[in-house]
Design an enzyme around this catalytic site. Sequence first.
Site: not given
Ligand code: NAD
Length: 480
Positions: A150-152, A176-178, A213, A232, A250, A284, A382
């Site tokens: 999940a993202p933050w 796994k939350p952000a 990973d 990511t 997503e 997003c 973005e």
């Molecule tokens: P991010 O890509 O930095 O992180 C997302 C998640 O991925 C976090 O939990 C992070 O810890 C995890 N992650 C990072 N590297 C990883 C790896 N190598 N393997 C597995 N997991 C890993 O994104 P963010 O900054 O938390 O969120 C913002 C982004 O999310 C923006 O680009 C936004 O557009 C996108 N977003 C998309 C949607 C959608 O519905 N399409 C919704 C919300 C946010």
Amino acid sequence: MTDVKTYQQFIGGQWVDAASGETQAVENPAVYQQIARVPASGQEDVNRAVEAAARAFETWSLTTPQTRSLALLKVADLLDANADEIGRLESLQTGKPVQAAIDEMAVASDLFRFFAGACRVPEGLAVTEYLEGHTSMVRRDPVGVVASIAPWNYPLYMAAWKLGPALATGNTCVLKPASRTPLSALRFAEVVAEALPAGVLNVITGSGGVMGDMLVAHPKVRMISITGDTVTGKHIASVAAAGVKRLHLELGGKAPVIVYDDADVDLVADTLRFASYWNSGQDCTAACRVIAGPGVYDNLLGALADRVKTIKWGNPLEHDDLDIGSLIGKFQADKIELMVNNAIEAKAELVVGGHRPANQGAYFEPTVIANPDQRSEIVQEEVFGPVVTVQRFTDEDQAIAWANDVKYGLASSVFTGSIAKAMRTARRLQFGTVWINEHFTLASETPHGGVKESGWGKDGSKYALEDYTVVKHVTINTGI
Ligand code: NAD
């Protein structure tokens, strides 16, 4: 000095530290203060969580839809009962206004209720004899252990998008939350633990860069559902490819808003005040790219600028009547400042905002930028902040071409008084969602998900149930 609580993570129904004993900080970005520490997971923690989920899958995958439905209804009730507390935690770790964060909990609980109902009415091909003497049926089976990443920006709401359909269809999850926003997921797991058998939902914390990973590559993880940045998502897809795993991606967005000359300017400006700046534009689907007709451009720019000046922003710890709070962190304020400065250097006009206040926290003024070049960074990339660009198009073809001319394809909107023009435009827009005289609305029943580099798969709606199940054909030689 704020109290700094150290949390444990939730694996196989137990609360445990990271195997290494390491922890990492969680900060309140509104004031740049550490508010908690959570386990910093590594390979051993990933292994334990995935093994727990795999064990739970053996029985959870064999439960009836009714059993899973009742469990999810209980999850929804427990979340509602604790919405105020979890919402406040969400606000603290994201910098969102408190009431906005509390309101997100009701959206999340509705998702659990929707999937609790939807999983009881699976749809499919009729069972019959497509070959003489053979009866065919199609099953929809769960995929297995799902890594839900999940993202933050909406931490628990986005987690609910993933957990609802996954658990409803008999999968088990490692959430796994952000790393910036793990607290609401941990408290959620604690609150709903009585509704789910041990191991069905596991929550592990830590840095995606460190253990992501390991989770994605674990041989017993059969599906990865990630909401996050496109970079990511691409990386995860490449790691998952080695195990030919199912993906639900997503990713980023850059939503265009086409405003034709016959649009209702007040409706557009009122909609943008909300849909472009909600959650500090860290959304997003944020309406961040306005493409306006030559006859409406000047009026719209004026109306939008007036509305944006009324947006109340600031520290949620000090005010309870804010439209928006802080950004997620200093890195985000740095990025937005750089992109806005680059746009101005590239000769776009700054209409409103554009500055970063000297507050002790991650903030950026709600901003409007006019006349950027279609190929410029501020239009193509973005920003993920409270920044809207406004461009002037010459005709319908150019409006649609500009709207489609980005790598993303998540959400879009069109404002016009002509139903024919709206439907023509909706057909040609290459986005997963097209809103007409609207931007931002979503219900649990409606599909959300993108095309192009915004990813694939749908959150919400019955289509999510398809994403989290595999089609299996079973045929019987009946001899007649
Ligand atoms: P991010 O890509 O930095 O992180 C997302 C998640 O991925 C976090 O939990 C992070 O810890 C995890 N992650 C990072 N590297 C990883 C790896 N190598 N393997 C597995 N997991 C890993 O994104 P963010 O900054 O938390 O969120 C913002 C982004 O999310 C923006 O680009 C936004 O557009 C996108 N977003 C998309 C949607 C959608 O519905 N399409 C919704 C919300 C946010």
